[in-house]
Design a protein around this motif. Structure first.
Motif, short mmCIF file in Angstrom:
data_model
loop_
_atom_site.label_atom_id
_atom_site.label_comp_id
_atom_site.label_asym_id
_atom_site.label_seq_id
_atom_site.Cartn_x
_atom_site.Cartn_y
_atom_site.Cartn_z
N ASP A 146 -53.46 109.34 86.07
CA ASP A 146 -53.05 110.38 87.02
C ASP A 146 -52.03 109.86 88.04
O ASP A 146 -51.78 110.50 89.04
N ASP A 147 -51.45 108.69 87.77
CA ASP A 147 -50.53 108.13 88.77
C ASP A 147 -49.06 108.33 88.41
O ASP A 147 -48.18 107.76 89.05
N GLY A 148 -48.78 109.12 87.38
CA GLY A 148 -47.39 109.42 87.04
C GLY A 148 -46.60 108.24 86.55
O GLY A 148 -45.37 108.20 86.68
N THR A 149 -47.29 107.25 86.00
CA THR A 149 -46.58 106.06 85.50
C THR A 149 -46.45 106.12 83.98
O THR A 149 -47.44 106.39 83.29
N ALA A 150 -45.27 105.88 83.50
CA ALA A 150 -45.02 105.85 82.05
C ALA A 150 -44.41 104.51 81.68
O ALA A 150 -43.86 103.80 82.53
N ILE A 151 -44.52 104.18 80.41
CA ILE A 151 -43.92 102.93 79.91
C ILE A 151 -42.74 103.28 79.02
O ILE A 151 -42.84 104.13 78.13
N LEU A 152 -41.62 102.62 79.29
CA LEU A 152 -40.45 102.73 78.43
C LEU A 152 -40.39 101.50 77.55
O LEU A 152 -40.36 100.38 78.06
N LEU A 153 -40.40 101.70 76.25
CA LEU A 153 -40.19 100.56 75.34
C LEU A 153 -38.71 100.55 74.97
O LEU A 153 -38.24 101.45 74.27
N LEU A 154 -38.02 99.55 75.47
CA LEU A 154 -36.56 99.52 75.35
C LEU A 154 -36.15 98.77 74.09
O LEU A 154 -36.62 97.66 73.82
N SER A 155 -35.26 99.40 73.37
CA SER A 155 -34.87 98.93 72.06
C SER A 155 -34.32 97.50 72.10
O SER A 155 -33.49 97.17 72.96
N PRO A 156 -34.77 96.63 71.20
CA PRO A 156 -34.23 95.26 71.19
C PRO A 156 -32.82 95.19 70.61
O PRO A 156 -32.25 94.12 70.53
N GLY A 157 -32.27 96.31 70.21
CA GLY A 157 -30.92 96.30 69.65
C GLY A 157 -30.91 96.98 68.30
O GLY A 157 -31.42 98.09 68.16
N VAL A 158 -30.36 96.28 67.31
CA VAL A 158 -30.20 96.88 65.98
C VAL A 158 -31.55 97.40 65.46
O VAL A 158 -31.60 98.42 64.76
N LYS A 159 -32.61 96.71 65.79
CA LYS A 159 -33.91 97.10 65.23
C LYS A 159 -34.57 98.24 66.00
O LYS A 159 -35.76 98.49 65.87
N MET A 160 -33.82 98.87 66.80
CA MET A 160 -34.06 100.20 67.37
C MET A 160 -35.45 100.41 67.95
O MET A 160 -36.07 99.48 68.41
N ARG A 161 -35.89 101.65 67.94
CA ARG A 161 -37.13 102.04 68.63
C ARG A 161 -38.38 101.52 67.95
O ARG A 161 -39.49 101.66 68.48
N VAL A 162 -38.23 100.94 66.77
CA VAL A 162 -39.37 100.45 66.00
C VAL A 162 -39.61 98.96 66.30
O VAL A 162 -40.75 98.54 66.43
N ALA A 163 -38.53 98.20 66.41
CA ALA A 163 -38.54 96.75 66.68
C ALA A 163 -39.01 95.97 65.43
O ALA A 163 -39.56 96.57 64.51
N PRO A 164 -38.78 94.65 65.42
CA PRO A 164 -39.17 93.87 64.24
C PRO A 164 -40.63 94.11 63.88
O PRO A 164 -41.49 94.20 64.76
N HIS A 165 -40.90 94.19 62.61
CA HIS A 165 -42.23 94.43 62.03
C HIS A 165 -43.01 95.49 62.80
O HIS A 165 -44.21 95.38 62.98
N ARG A 166 -42.36 96.50 63.28
CA ARG A 166 -42.98 97.65 63.98
C ARG A 166 -43.74 97.20 65.23
O ARG A 166 -44.75 97.81 65.61
N PHE A 190 -35.23 111.84 81.98
CA PHE A 190 -35.85 112.75 81.00
C PHE A 190 -37.37 112.79 81.20
O PHE A 190 -37.98 113.87 81.24
N MET A 191 -37.97 111.63 81.36
CA MET A 191 -39.43 111.57 81.51
C MET A 191 -39.88 112.20 82.83
O MET A 191 -40.94 112.82 82.91
N GLN A 192 -39.07 112.04 83.86
CA GLN A 192 -39.41 112.65 85.15
C GLN A 192 -39.31 114.18 85.05
O GLN A 192 -40.19 114.90 85.55
N ARG A 193 -38.26 114.63 84.38
CA ARG A 193 -38.02 116.08 84.27
C ARG A 193 -39.07 116.76 83.39
O ARG A 193 -39.56 117.82 83.71
N THR A 194 -39.40 116.14 82.28
CA THR A 194 -40.24 116.83 81.30
C THR A 194 -41.72 116.46 81.38
O THR A 194 -42.57 117.26 81.03
N GLU A 195 -42.02 115.23 81.83
CA GLU A 195 -43.41 114.77 81.83
C GLU A 195 -43.94 114.55 83.24
O GLU A 195 -45.11 114.20 83.41
#
Lengths: 270, 333
Positions: B32-52, B110-115
């Motif tokens: 209930d504290d309005g905190t979210a975590i952003l997982l920032l892409s390591p680069g080419v391996k995008m939003r999944v990252a090495p070995h997921r 985006f997260m502030q606006r929508t979530e």
């Protein structure tokens, strides 16, 4: 061109897909992409995205998706096998047909994804054409290459081989998993892929088949020639590209030569 | 993946109007504290990252009640735009000087606006971790940093990394050369063949083999501690130290996790910690460095992942408290 991300179900698992739809006039051709294995999938992701966008810009519809336990799909990688991947492709084909209303689709696969596309086409009557980019023909050799990655990691960390290749296979047979670049491989995946010899049998697929030999330099590939000969209607072509499914010095956001030979072939047999 | 809550594909635009793509994970019982975590892409391996890796991290973080957004930077993954570099090293270099900071700010908007999330924990591997640190310098909505394998050096095709190896790296390289060339090894001929046929990188071989002698002659070990005001003379990223100091100076918390076998850990120790020891001393309670025994850069093995992720979760509990579930709304049937 619109890109619609969505999840669709195959049994218990949600599979992640992106549907690329053409802007105005559609050619009525639908393509389902079959991605390669493990880290190869990640290194080649942008090439897949780029080719899907090109096809969509040319009026085709494309469905890219992740197998169970891969990418953004549900499930654990350790539960993946060749059987689950074949089932997922079959499900994606049905999904693409339902979304577009077509009766047959085309498959595009890279590396192990090409192998999977070829295997699916053998049992599915609703596959029109298949495009096999650098297919894995000898599954046993491919699995040995993956085990070698584990050995390389062991050497880098422990400065010695703690578990040799035979031990790794025994671990698999005992029900344990073997780590390859962070992916836990289990026995079903290992044994099913190792049993594949793609060029061994005469193919039942009657539609067109493009086999692209992707390499830095043009040189004969006996196994790809044999694979081409196993099809009733196939074209074996060469595309000069780096092995972009590996970590190389170049950043591959597209594969222009591979795209060109594929698009030329697609136009020629349309 | 089990228990990662509801997952929704999302798109949003960055300041340049490019559409970015991500997967938003909403916990069943959010904090209930309005905190979210952003997982920032390591680069080419995008939003999944090495070995997921990012899916495994997501699962843990969602279980703690955090909404998690993992998304692609422009030109990567499924996002719009292009990364114009032709060499990976240059793409990494562009990331290290903050190319994707704007995308990170766009994700927070985006997260502030929508979530309704008003504060964030930036988390990521390698280039993603560094992007989080650089973004925190610009945007105070980032309250904490969870950084795995964060780089302190600059990559690029113009940079000869072998010229700037740390003493520890040179020792390891020297040991490897010496080992390969021992006459009594069965495969020593391969090493000698490479050496004699020009397939060895001679400059690196000579530098590593004569490193102990050169070090004695120069009477110096690692670079001396500095206040960080002077620009580094080697391949150290000049943006790293000021960003880290700003982060700590503004009472924010950082967890830095490294694999013991990762060269980036050796570089972090030699090119950042030892040089900035004095400046960092007052902030000792604001950051923690955790080293996973034997682990490599991407935490390949399951036990390494477990160790690193356990520490990440402990850090979150320590600095952001245990779960504070939002009241569940009850709908009358």
């Amino acid at each position: 061109v619109t890109e619609t991300p969505f999840y669709f179900r195959n049994g218990l698992h949600g599979l992640f897909g992106v549907l690329h739809s053409p802007a105005s006039t559609s050619t009525g051709e639908v393509f389902v992409f079959c991605h390669p294995f493990g880290e190869e999938k990640l290194w080649t992701h942008r090439v897949f995205v780029a080719f899907a966008r090109r096809l969509a810009a040319a009026g085709h519809t494309v469905l890219r998706f992740d197998y169970m336990g891969n990418g953004d799909s549900d499930g654990d990688f350790a539960d993946m096998s060749l059987s689950t991947a074949l089932s997922d492709v079959r499900c994606a084909i049905d999904q693409a047909k339902a979304l577009t209303g077509v009766e047959a689709v085309n498959l595009v696969g890279l590396r192990l994804g090409a192998t999977i596309a070829s295997l699916v086409a053998e049992t599915a009557p609703d596959i029109h054409r298949i495009v096999l980019w650098a297919p894995v023909v000898d599954g046993a050799r491919y699995m040995q290459e993956l085990l070698r990655i584990n050995l390389t990691t062991q050497m880098a960390i422990y400065k010695e081989i703690v578990h040799d290749r035979e031990t790794l296979v025994r671990l698999l047979e005992r029900g344990e998993t073997v780590n390859v670049d962070g992916y836990e491989i289990a026995l079903p995946l290992y044994s099913e892929v190792a049993s594949v010899n793609l060029s061994a049998a005469r193919k039942q697929h009657l539609g067109g088949c493009l086999i692209a030999h992707v390499d830095r330099q043009e040189r004969p590939s006996a196994e790809l020639q044999q694979l081409a000969a196993s099809y009733q209607a196939s074209t074996l072509t060469f595309a000069q590209e780096e092995p972009f499914w590996k970590e190389i010095t170049r950043w591959y956001r597209g594969a222009p030569n591979l795209f060109a030979v594929t698009e030329t072939w697609l136009r020629a047999i349309a | 993946m089990r228990g990662a809550g509801e997952r929704v594909p999302v798109t949003f635009v960055n300041a340049d109007g490019l559409q970015l793509f991500g997967i938003l994970h909403r916990p069943q019982r959010p904090r209930d504290d309005g905190t979210a975590i952003l997982l920032l892409s390591p680069g080419v391996k995008m939003r999944v990252a090495p070995h997921r890796l990012y899916l495994k991290m997501t699962e843990q973080f969602v279980a703690l009640g955090y909404p998690v957004l993992r998304f692609d930077f422009h030109g990567l993954g499924d996002a719009d735009g292009e990364a114009p570099e032709t060499l990976l090293a240059d793409l990494y270099g562009a990331t290290q000087v903050g190319r994707y900071v704007g995308d990170t700010v766009a994700a927070m908007d985006f997260m502030q606006r929508t979530e309704g999330c008003s504060q964030f924990i930036a988390a990521g591997l390698c280039g993603g971790a560094l992007t989080g640190l650089l973004a925190a310098q610009r945007d105070t909505r980032i309250r904490s940093l969870v950084a795995l394998s964060i780089p302190v050096i600059l990559d690029g095709s113009h940079v000869d990394a072998t010229r700037h190896m740390t003493a520890a790296q040179l020792q390891v390289t020297r040991a490897a050369y010496v080992n390969k060339l021992r006459f009594w090894r069965k495969d020593a001929w391969q090493g000698w063949l490479r050496l004699l046929t020009g397939r060895t990188q001679y400059s690196l071989a000579l530098r590593s083999l004569f490193h102990p002698l050169a070090a004695r002659l120069r009477h110096r070990g690692s670079s001396p501690a500095t206040d960080g005001a002077s620009p580094p003379a080697d391949n150290t990223n000049p943006l790293f130290a000021p960003a880290f100091r700003t982060f700590l100076h503004t009472s924010r918390k950082a967890l830095l996790v490294f694999g013991e076998s990762d060269r980036l850990y050796a570089e972090f120790e030699a090119k950042f910690m030892s040089r900035h020891a004095t400046a960092l001393a007052p902030y000792a309670s604001s950051y923690e460095v955790h080293v996973t025994k034997q682990a490599n850069h991407i935490f390949s093995f399951a036990e390494w992942q477990q160790d690193a992720l356990e520490r990440c979760c402990q850090f979150l509990k320590q600095h952001h408290g245990e779960r504070h579930p939002a009241p569940v709304s009850v709908t009358a049937r």
